[in-house]
Write a protein that holds these residues in place. Structure first.
Motif, mmCIF file in Angstrom:
data_model
loop_
_atom_site.group_PDB
_atom_site.id
_atom_site.type_symbol
_atom_site.label_atom_id
_atom_site.label_comp_id
_atom_site.label_asym_id
_atom_site.label_seq_id
_atom_site.Cartn_x
_atom_site.Cartn_y
_atom_site.Cartn_z
ATOM 1 N N ASP A 136 9.683 -25.355 -20.247
ATOM 2 C CA ASP A 136 9.613 -25.507 -18.796
ATOM 3 C C ASP A 136 10.897 -26.129 -18.247
ATOM 4 O O ASP A 136 11.405 -25.701 -17.205
ATOM 5 C CB ASP A 136 8.407 -26.378 -18.431
ATOM 6 C CG ASP A 136 8.219 -26.497 -16.925
ATOM 7 O OD1 ASP A 136 8.004 -25.459 -16.271
ATOM 8 O OD2 ASP A 136 8.293 -27.630 -16.409
ATOM 9 N N SER A 137 11.429 -27.116 -18.942
ATOM 10 C CA SER A 137 12.672 -27.754 -18.499
ATOM 11 C C SER A 137 13.835 -26.774 -18.541
ATOM 12 O O SER A 137 14.691 -26.780 -17.653
ATOM 13 C CB SER A 137 12.992 -28.962 -19.385
ATOM 14 O OG SER A 137 12.035 -29.981 -19.201
ATOM 15 N N ASP A 139 13.596 -23.493 -18.241
ATOM 16 C CA ASP A 139 13.393 -22.503 -17.176
ATOM 17 C C ASP A 139 13.797 -23.047 -15.812
ATOM 18 O O ASP A 139 14.222 -22.291 -14.929
ATOM 19 C CB ASP A 139 11.921 -22.074 -17.134
ATOM 20 C CG ASP A 139 11.520 -21.247 -18.359
ATOM 21 O OD1 ASP A 139 12.431 -20.708 -19.026
ATOM 22 O OD2 ASP A 139 10.319 -21.171 -18.642
ATOM 23 N N ASN A 140 13.666 -24.361 -15.637
ATOM 24 C CA ASN A 140 13.953 -24.976 -14.336
ATOM 25 C C ASN A 140 15.188 -25.869 -14.367
ATOM 26 O O ASN A 140 15.314 -26.792 -13.559
ATOM 27 C CB ASN A 140 12.738 -25.793 -13.885
ATOM 28 C CG ASN A 140 11.517 -24.936 -13.626
ATOM 29 O OD1 ASN A 140 11.422 -24.256 -12.607
ATOM 30 N ND2 ASN A 140 10.579 -24.950 -14.561
#
Length: 345
Positions: A136-137, A139-140
């Motif tokens: 998630d980190s 991807d963002n």
């Protein structure tokens, strides 16, 4: 900007064509009931004062777990505006800054952006941010970069499975590398105690690197940092070297002025100032901050002074000397190697 009691000002103009103390100390900012700063020299003392703040404890744990950590770990509390506290406690002897959550986290992201903008505006010192090494980190990651402004004074280190472990990793990175002789070490290839290699694939790590975020990996059976740059793509050791030179010249010139009966406004006094700056730059060459001349081994730097006769009358009457300038070529480091071989049959 913070007011400091000093008679010396060093201004660095950096052209990019293609040991004082405190260069490895970490300040952790946390929102509290009032503005304040306290220096700590052991993990136990931090835990005693902040037994209800896990993030702050983890930052201290990561910092003090490193064998060559800086002299002190500074906790800066701010009640309202972070930048006011940063100005107030700018002279506490910190080179790296982090922000951890406090009891009130409503302004955390705003304060994080403010701290990043503050160090960028100063053009010295660094903000360090721990990013969890999760899918998630990755991807963002652009959101993180935007929050921190993408500046040359922002370091983002991805490690750990959550924010707490990431905070440990970021503080541990400073503890492991920040206090080594400035100029002697690159921030890539460094082993950081207590940090585990990330569980990310090559594509994900490359995406972090494209955003100038680095992480912790295993190469040749050695756990190590994957890169050593800031969000603007500048290498940390080069900027850290600039800070060392600026701080060293300020310190040495202030000592010259303070310890001399009189630095005369003539050839003798100007030569003393010249010699002081030259000595600092020569030491910077020895440490690996300045590129040595390939033939002579001397540093590739120049120091220029203006005589009293060529100084403005107003400066002479005010006992203000503005006639010294210097320039230097940064040293560099090899971060990758490509070898070409030939097989003869």
């Amino acid at each position: 900007m913070a007011e400091t009691l000093s008679d010396v000002q060093v201004v660095l103009n950096i052209e990019n064509p293609s040991v004082p103390v405190n260069m490895g100390n970490l300040a952790v900012f946390v929102k509290g009931n009032k503005d304040g700063a306290k220096s700590y020299y052991s993990l136990d003392d931090v835990v005693s004062d902040y037994n209800d703040n896990v993030a702050l404890q983890k930052a201290a744990e990561g910092f003090f777990a490193q064998g060559e950590h800086g002299e002190k770990f500074i906790v800066v509390t701010y009640a309202d505006k972070l930048t006011l506290a940063a100005d107030m406690f700018y002279t506490e002897g910190w080179e790296f800054a982090m922000l951890v959550p406090g009891t009130d986290n409503s302004s955390y992201m705003t304060d994080l952006s403010a701290l990043a903008a503050y160090t960028e505006g100063k053009a010295e010192r660094f903000i360090v941010y721990g990013l969890p090494a999760t899918s998630d980190s990755v991807d963002n990651v652009e959101t993180t970069v935007n929050t921190l402004g993408g500046g040359k004074r922002a370091i983002v280190f991805a490690s750990g499975k959550d924010a707490t472990e990431a905070t440990y990793g970021a503080a541990a990175l400073v503890g492991a590398v920040g206090n080594k002789t400035v100029g002697s070490v690159t921030w890539k290839f460094r082993t950081v105690g207590g940090v585990k290699p990330v569980n990310l694939n090559v594509t994900q790590i490359k995406k972090l690197h494209e955003a100038h975020v680095f992480t912790y990996v295993t190469k040749a059976n050695i756990n190590q940092t994957s890169e050593g740059f800031t969000l603007a793509g500048e290498f940390i050791d080069a900027l850290h070297g600039d800070d060392w030179i600026k701080a060293s010249i300020e310190t040495q010139l202030q000592q010259l002025l303070s310890n001399s009966n009189k630095v005369t406004y003539d050839a003798v006094g100007i030569a003393q100032i010249d010699a002081t700056v030259t000595t600092v730059l020569a030491n910077a060459t020895t440490n690996g901050i300045i590129e040595p001349n390939a033939e002579t081994g001397a540093g590739t730097f120049t120091v220029t002074t203006v005589s009293r006769a060529d100084s403005p009358a107003g400066d002479i009457s005010a006992r203000r000397y503005n006639g010294l300038s210097f320039e230097y070529t940064r040293s560099s480091a090899i971060h990758s190697v490509k070898v070409h071989g030939q097989i003869n049959l």
